[in-house]
Design an enzyme around this catalytic site. Structure first.
Site, short mmCIF file in Angstrom:
data_model
loop_
_atom_site.label_atom_id
_atom_site.label_comp_id
_atom_site.label_asym_id
_atom_site.label_seq_id
_atom_site.Cartn_x
_atom_site.Cartn_y
_atom_site.Cartn_z
N HIS A 24 91.11 63.97 -73.37
CA HIS A 24 89.95 63.37 -72.49
C HIS A 24 90.82 62.93 -71.08
CE1 HIS A 24 92.20 59.62 -73.97
NE2 HIS A 24 91.60 59.60 -74.90
N HIS A 78 92.33 53.08 -87.13
CA HIS A 78 91.84 53.53 -85.94
C HIS A 78 90.51 54.24 -86.19
CE1 HIS A 78 90.88 53.88 -81.58
NE2 HIS A 78 91.98 54.67 -81.28
N GLU A 80 89.00 56.33 -83.64
CA GLU A 80 88.81 57.16 -82.70
C GLU A 80 88.97 58.80 -83.48
OE1 GLU A 80 91.17 57.11 -79.00
OE2 GLU A 80 89.82 58.70 -78.10
N ASP A 82 90.22 61.41 -83.16
CA ASP A 82 91.62 62.56 -83.53
C ASP A 82 92.18 61.77 -84.81
OD1 ASP A 82 91.69 60.06 -81.80
OD2 ASP A 82 93.74 60.53 -81.12
N HIS A 144 94.22 50.79 -79.51
CA HIS A 144 93.79 51.28 -78.14
C HIS A 144 92.22 50.82 -78.06
CE1 HIS A 144 92.26 55.37 -76.72
NE2 HIS A 144 92.33 54.58 -75.85
N ASP A 163 98.14 54.27 -82.67
CA ASP A 163 98.38 55.01 -81.38
C ASP A 163 99.44 54.17 -80.65
OD1 ASP A 163 96.25 56.65 -81.08
OD2 ASP A 163 94.85 55.52 -79.95
N TYR A 191 102.55 58.49 -72.13
CA TYR A 191 101.36 58.10 -73.21
C TYR A 191 101.12 56.45 -73.07
CZ TYR A 191 99.31 57.54 -77.70
OH TYR A 191 98.55 57.17 -78.77
N HIS A 222 100.80 60.04 -83.11
CA HIS A 222 101.00 60.92 -82.32
C HIS A 222 102.41 61.20 -82.08
CE1 HIS A 222 96.92 61.36 -81.17
NE2 HIS A 222 96.83 60.12 -80.91
FE1 FEO Z 1 92.77 56.15 -79.80
FE2 FEO Z 1 94.90 58.73 -80.80
O1 FEO Z 1 93.34 57.85 -80.51
#
Ligand code: FEO
Length: 392
Positions: A24, A78, A80, A82, A144, A163, A191, A222
């Site tokens: 993104h 989370h 999101e 991903d 996040h 995250d 990040y 991640h």
């Molecule tokens: Fe806020 Fe890695 O997603």
């Protein structure tokens, strides 16, 4: 694939996204991973999932350890996509599995997937016994998204931080001591600057909530898992979340016919006379997400652009839009540029700096057409003055 046991009975079962280069708007030169973890206890718990196109990779890793149909809980720290993109694949294999998540997480997952899944909603401070282990949930809203939470297991001293503490690195290595320290810390900073920066207050609260815990492993969603550099990354998060900067200058600019660039270089000469460390970033050749990494630790920020059609160059417009969203505070700023008529760009840059509540100790510099020697000397002197201010 080889099984990757990060703690006895806890496995990394995520996906490696070697080729992703745009997350993104964030340029991910080193790719990334979506980390999922499988906890094998009396109850089998999958901590987060992966982006949809890596579902099979994750299922294959799980399949080396257990039958995916035996998963009792999917812990969604989370919403999101991903991290939630493969939930439906797990539920195809294990239809009775419950999704552990926050209230906001339940709402978010329902809005994303429109499915009637079974939820086990947890509040901050709640616990869930899964055998010899206990899951402790701590909500970390806006680190996040509003739904974010982290999960701690005291018996293993492991924190699943989602995250928080992540880095976009694709690698087969899974631990911080298996890759170069400088690269990991740079990616962690990038990040933070591009994902977490607007939420410094929330990060500080999260750090306070977690401060009493005994942690010997931080397993983010991640990149690599922290086990050897935990004090280092906690210290950096403490600094970054307070907008604590170093005595460094950053010049960001774009130029049309070279005038604004000449002003940028004159500023650099003036700053250099003060001995301050300087980074010079041309928007034509640097990605905005890399510039934000420099900005994270820089105290003095000079931003320059010529006027184009009563506004600014599109590159600068994009950068300022990105900057406004990430809301770095506590900087010293100065705006500069050149113009033929109109001259609005520099005022617009300065307005963004004012809105971010940056200190603006000098008048903006706006030079008609091409700077002459006298004007460049003047810019150099102002650069010198700014350097002195930033070093105090
Ligand atoms: Fe806020 Fe890695 O997603």
């Amino acid at each position: 694939m080889n099984k990757l046991e990060v703690k006895p009975g806890i496995y990394w079962v995520g996906g490696i996204d070697w080729d992703i280069r745009n997350f993104h708007g964030y340029m991910t030169q080193r790719g990334t991973t979506y980390n999922a973890y499988l906890i094998v206890d009396e109850k089998i718990v999958l901590v987060d999932t992966v982006k949809h196109y890596l579902s099979e990779e994750m299922l294959s890793r799980i399949g080396e350890i257990i039958d995916p149909g035996k998963i009792d809980y999917i812990l969604s720290n989370h919403v999101e996509m991903d991290h939630s993109g493969a939930i439906h694949k797990i539920l195809e294999a294990s239809p009775d599995a419950k999704i552990i998540t926050s209230t906001q997480g339940e709402k978010g997952l329902k809005r994303h997937y429109k499915r009637d899944w079974k939820f086990h909603v947890v509040d901050s401070g709640d616990t869930l016994k899964i055998g010899k282990r206990t899951l402790h949930f701590v909500h970390t809203p806006m680190v996040h998204w509003p739904d974010n939470m982290v999960t701690y297991i005291p018996e293993d001293r492991i924190l699943f931080s989602n995250d928080a503490f992540g880095q976009h690195i694709a690698s087969l290595e899974r631990f911080d001591d298996e890759l170069g320290r400088e690269m990991i810390m740079e990616e962690a900073a990038k990040y933070y600057a591009n994902i977490v920066l607007p939420y410094g207050n929330r990060v500080q609260k999260a750090l306070a909530d977690l401060s009493g815990l005994e942690i010997d492993m931080i397993a983010p969603s991640h990149g690599i898992i922290w086990r050897s550099m935990i004090p280092d990354i906690l210290k950096e998060y403490g600094k970054w979340s307070c907008n604590e900067t170093e005595k460094r200058a950053l010049i960001i600019y774009d130029s049309m016919w070279g005038s604004t660039e000449r002003i940028a270089f004159a500023f650099m000469e003036g700053l250099r006379e003060q001995g301050i460390r300087i980074n010079l970033r041309n928007l034509k050749t640097n990605h905005i997400s890399d510039i934000l990494t420099d900005l994270l630790t820089s105290r003095l920020i000079l931003i320059g652009c010529p006027t184009l059609n009563n506004g600014m160059l599109p590159s600068m417009g994009a950068f300022l839009t990105y900057l406004k969203g990430l809301k770095p505070s506590g900087r010293i700023g100065a705006a500069f540029g050149s113009y033929g008529w109109g001259g609005q760009a520099v005022g617009e840059i300065e307005k963004v700096m004012r809105d971010l509540k940056w200190e603006l100790p000098v008048e903006k510099i706006n030079i008609k057409y091409v700077p002459d020697d006298e004007e460049l000397v003047m810019v150099r002197k102002i650069g010198n003055k700014l350097g002195k201010i930033a070093l105090t």
